[in-house]
Design an enzyme around this catalytic site. Structure first.
Site, PDB file in Angstrom:
ATOM      1  N   TYR A 174     -15.104 -37.127 -32.305  1.00 52.71           N
ATOM      2  CA  TYR A 174     -13.912 -37.867 -31.899  1.00 52.71           C
ATOM      3  C   TYR A 174     -13.634 -37.569 -30.417  1.00 52.71           C
ATOM      4  CZ  TYR A 174      -9.034 -39.462 -32.001  1.00 52.71           C
ATOM      5  OH  TYR A 174      -7.859 -40.100 -31.744  1.00 52.71           O
ATOM      6  N   ASN A 176     -11.404 -36.264 -28.619  1.00 51.41           N
ATOM      7  CA  ASN A 176     -10.840 -35.011 -28.098  1.00 51.41           C
ATOM      8  C   ASN A 176     -11.668 -33.790 -28.481  1.00 51.41           C
ATOM      9  OD1 ASN A 176     -10.266 -34.602 -30.766  1.00 51.41           O
ATOM     10  ND2 ASN A 176      -8.039 -34.576 -30.559  1.00 51.41           N
ATOM     11  N   LYS A 177     -12.841 -33.975 -29.079  1.00 46.60           N
ATOM     12  CA  LYS A 177     -13.649 -32.836 -29.517  1.00 46.60           C
ATOM     13  C   LYS A 177     -14.573 -32.343 -28.379  1.00 46.60           C
ATOM     14  CE  LYS A 177     -12.034 -32.631 -33.769  1.00 46.60           C
ATOM     15  NZ  LYS A 177     -11.156 -33.770 -34.078  1.00 46.60           N
ATOM     16  N   ASN A 178     -15.351 -31.288 -28.651  1.00 45.43           N
ATOM     17  CA  ASN A 178     -16.144 -30.666 -27.582  1.00 45.43           C
ATOM     18  C   ASN A 178     -17.195 -31.604 -26.993  1.00 45.43           C
ATOM     19  OD1 ASN A 178     -14.624 -28.490 -28.416  1.00 45.43           O
ATOM     20  ND2 ASN A 178     -16.268 -27.019 -28.098  1.00 45.43           N
TER      21      ASN A 178
END
Ligand SMILES: *Cc1c(COP(=O)(O)O)cnc(C)c1O
Length: 377
Positions: A174, A176-178
């Site tokens: 997604y 906002n993930k790393n």
């Protein structure tokens, strides 16, 4: 505004997307397979299955492991709601478990053991903030009680060992993930047969893909289970391949920034607790801190926002949400509730530098001291 999370996207991702459009094959092709192989290599496992989201992947993992109606699944309440929603999607019952401690916000083994019944069939671990639970202790627990272990590794892409604690592990890409594919996820599993079940269920339960049929490798298909459409497309896989190459560097930056936060917070905000004080494998996904007891978190967040620093809360406890409260009344998890009351997530992403960390910590110190003066007055 310094954001809590921010994707790193640029010319390489644009070029990768353009190449897919020029090629004309936009879903379930060579890039998806290449991404699955490359992601598996990053995690140090033989293979992975790319899916449309981590939520889809968690649903598939539960389904592939045969978890369903009548089964109870142990799950933390200090997580994103998808972790518990998917348990309901397969008709099973989530049983909320407390965290070890507000300063160690991972599912408590002791509380999990206390909540095992004859209907318990699985535990859903969450790699909160990217920190991995204790693999050995959870494996022993699962073995002692005959449980399946599923790991929500949405926060932990790029850490060796993430997703391998139990039977299946699920990652999120997604925004906002790393690393990101905009929307997307991946599933890994210890047993290749479970991973093949995930692969089959991802595409309607069909035994062959359009590509296999068009290329002459298969002439038709059978349906062996009522599956889903949880596929990833070529555009996302193309972005994923670019992002994957950058993930180790980004995670190293996250680790450095987290270390800097710890040092600076200890100096400037000694009454703020930073969870996970003991070294532990981590993807350093978010910078979660605990404000001192009695501090008005909203006022601190407002003060930081006024200084151009966005903050967030990870997470409101699931057992407090209307749906879960009404369906599972009377759940009390004191350590989770204390954690959720005091937790504040500070900005952490690889576009930040030491000066940004410094600015956040100084803004937090000012917000806390002005509130202390307010209380004193
Ligand atoms: C983001 C996240 C999910 C869901 O991931 P999606 O890819 O958006 O479906 C699940 N669990 C946790 C802990 C998450 O942070």
């Amino acid at each position: 505004m310094l954001l809590v999370a921010e994707p790193s996207l640029g010319e390489e991702e644009k070029a990768a997307l353009a190449a897919v459009i020029d090629a004309g094959w936009i879903t379930m092709g060579d890039r998806v397979r290449a991404f699955e192989k490359a992601f598996a290599e990053t995690q140090g496992v033989p293979d992975s299955v790319a899916v449309s989201s981590a939520t889809a992947g968690l649903h598939l993992a539960l389904a592939a492991l045969g978890i369903g109606p009548g089964d109870e699944v142990l799950v933390p309440s200090a997580t994103f709601v998808a972790t518990a929603n998917v348990i309901l999607h397969v008709g099973a019952t989530p049983v909320f478990v407390d965290v070890e401690d507000p300063a160690l916000p991972l599912m408590s083994l002791d509380d999990a053991a206390a909540k095992v019944t004859e209907r318990t069939c699985a535990a859903m671990l969450v790699d909160y903030a990217g920190y991995l639970p204790d693999a050995g202790r959870w494996r022993a627990f699962a073995e002692a009680h005959g449980l399946r272990l599923i790991e929500d590794a949405a926060h932990a892409a790029g850490v060796r060992g993430a997703g391998t604690i139990g039977d299946a592990g699920v990652f999120s890409f997604y925004g906002n993930k790393n690393m990101t594919t905009a929307e997307g996820g991946a599933v890994i599993a210890r047993d290749p047969a479970v991973l093949e079940r995930v692969r089959n269920l991802r595409g309607h339960g069909m035994t062959t893909s359009v590509q296999q049929r068009l290329s002459g490798h298969a002439s038709g298909y059978d349906v062996i289970a009522p599956g889903f459409n949880y596929r990833m497309d070529e555009l996302r896989a193309a972005i994923g391949l670019v992002q994957l190459a950058k993930l180790p560097g980004w995670n190293a930056t996250r680790k450095d920034l987290t270390g800097l936060y710890r040092t600076r917070l200890a100096d400037e905000c000694p009454d703020v607790t930073v969870p996970f004080a003991e070294p532990r494998a981590s993807a350093h996904h978010i910078m979660a801190v605990l404000l001192p007891d009695g501090v008005d978190r909203q006022r601190v967040a407002d003060a930081l926002r006024a200084e151009g620093v966005q903050t967030s809360v990870h997470y409101a406890p699931l057992h407090h949400f209307t749906y879960y409260r009404e369906r599972f009344p009377g759940v009390s998890l004191p350590r989770t509730e204390d954690f959720a009351r005091r937790e504040l997530t500070l900005p952490l992403h690889p576009k930040m530098d030491a000066a940004d960390v410094d600015a956040v910590v100084r803004a937090l110190a000012r917000a806390l001291s002005s509130q202390r003066e307010g209380i004193a007055a």
